[in-house]
Scaffold this motif. Structure first.
Motif, mmCIF file in Angstrom:
data_model
loop_
_atom_site.group_PDB
_atom_site.id
_atom_site.type_symbol
_atom_site.label_atom_id
_atom_site.label_comp_id
_atom_site.label_asym_id
_atom_site.label_seq_id
_atom_site.Cartn_x
_atom_site.Cartn_y
_atom_site.Cartn_z
ATOM 1 N N SER A 33 0.833 -1.202 0.000
ATOM 2 C CA SER A 33 0.000 0.000 0.000
ATOM 3 C C SER A 33 0.866 1.250 0.000
ATOM 4 N N LEU A 34 0.191 2.391 -0.089
ATOM 5 C CA LEU A 34 0.901 3.672 -0.001
ATOM 6 C C LEU A 34 0.166 4.587 0.967
ATOM 7 N N ARG A 35 0.933 5.484 1.581
ATOM 8 C CA ARG A 35 0.375 6.455 2.520
ATOM 9 C C ARG A 35 0.260 7.793 1.806
ATOM 10 N N VAL A 36 -0.930 8.355 1.845
ATOM 11 C CA VAL A 36 -1.200 9.634 1.197
ATOM 12 C C VAL A 36 -1.531 10.650 2.277
ATOM 13 N N ARG A 37 -0.832 11.770 2.251
ATOM 14 C CA ARG A 37 -1.021 12.818 3.255
ATOM 15 C C ARG A 37 -1.636 14.042 2.604
ATOM 16 N N ARG A 38 -2.623 14.605 3.305
ATOM 17 C CA ARG A 38 -3.294 15.805 2.820
ATOM 18 C C ARG A 38 -3.435 16.805 3.949
ATOM 19 N N GLY A 39 -3.264 18.064 3.625
ATOM 20 C CA GLY A 39 -3.496 19.114 4.602
ATOM 21 C C GLY A 39 -2.236 19.859 4.974
ATOM 22 N N PRO A 40 -2.405 20.981 5.661
ATOM 23 C CA PRO A 40 -1.274 21.805 6.077
ATOM 24 C C PRO A 40 -0.532 21.188 7.260
ATOM 25 N N LEU A 41 0.652 21.669 7.487
ATOM 26 C CA LEU A 41 1.484 21.220 8.595
ATOM 27 C C LEU A 41 0.694 21.251 9.902
ATOM 28 N N LEU A 42 0.814 20.213 10.682
ATOM 29 C CA LEU A 42 0.147 20.017 11.967
ATOM 30 C C LEU A 42 -1.339 19.686 11.864
ATOM 31 N N PHE A 48 -4.364 5.340 3.821
ATOM 32 C CA PHE A 48 -3.581 4.223 3.293
ATOM 33 C C PHE A 48 -4.410 3.525 2.223
ATOM 34 N N TYR A 49 -3.881 3.481 1.004
ATOM 35 C CA TYR A 49 -4.596 2.856 -0.104
ATOM 36 C C TYR A 49 -3.791 1.676 -0.633
ATOM 37 N N PRO A 50 -4.448 0.533 -0.839
ATOM 38 C CA PRO A 50 -3.742 -0.618 -1.413
ATOM 39 C C PRO A 50 -3.447 -0.345 -2.889
ATOM 40 N N TYR A 51 -2.477 -1.032 -3.421
ATOM 41 C CA TYR A 51 -2.157 -0.870 -4.839
ATOM 42 C C TYR A 51 -3.335 -1.211 -5.736
ATOM 43 N N THR A 52 -4.218 -2.083 -5.262
ATOM 44 C CA THR A 52 -5.386 -2.452 -6.054
ATOM 45 C C THR A 52 -6.354 -1.284 -6.237
ATOM 46 N N ALA A 53 -6.200 -0.216 -5.459
ATOM 47 C CA ALA A 53 -7.066 0.957 -5.583
ATOM 48 C C ALA A 53 -6.590 1.923 -6.660
#
Length: 109
Positions: A33-42, A48-53
């Motif tokens: 899977s991969l971790r995707v981060r969104r938003g400003p600092l703090l 977490f999305y699997p590769y199948t997504a």
């Protein structure tokens, strides 16, 4: 590309939903899977999305198979304990919220 893996992904890619909403950037890559981060600092959030997504990749953009509302659902907030179901990513995601140990759960002590 049908078979996604850590070998053909890298940190920093922008991630978009199937309905073209920006979901964040890839900040970590795991074997499944991969971790995707969104938003400003703090105030950021991780998903977490699997590769199948993953539907496709266009240069520095990953497009997921799901809509923005599906991508924001609670189930994607934790990286599942894949070691409990080796090779069965879908079963592991189903187990979320059912007492399956998750070593990356920030809510566990």
């Amino acid at each position: 590309m049908a078979n996604w893996s850590a070998a053909n992904l890298e940190k920093g890619l922008s991630v978009y939903s199937a309905d073209q909403h920006h979901l964040g950037r890839v900040v970590a890559i795991y074997p499944e899977s991969l971790r995707v981060r969104r938003g400003p600092l703090l105030f950021w959030t991780d998903r977490f999305y699997p590769y199948t997504a993953i539907a496709t990749r266009h240069e520095q953009r990953l497009i997921l198979k799901m809509s923005a509302s599906e991508a924001g659902e609670r189930q994607w907030r934790k990286r599942p304990a894949y070691e409990k179901h080796p090779g069965d990513v879908l079963q592991t995601f189903y187990d979320r919220g059912h007492g399956v140990e998750d070593p990356c759960d920030p809510e566990q002590d």
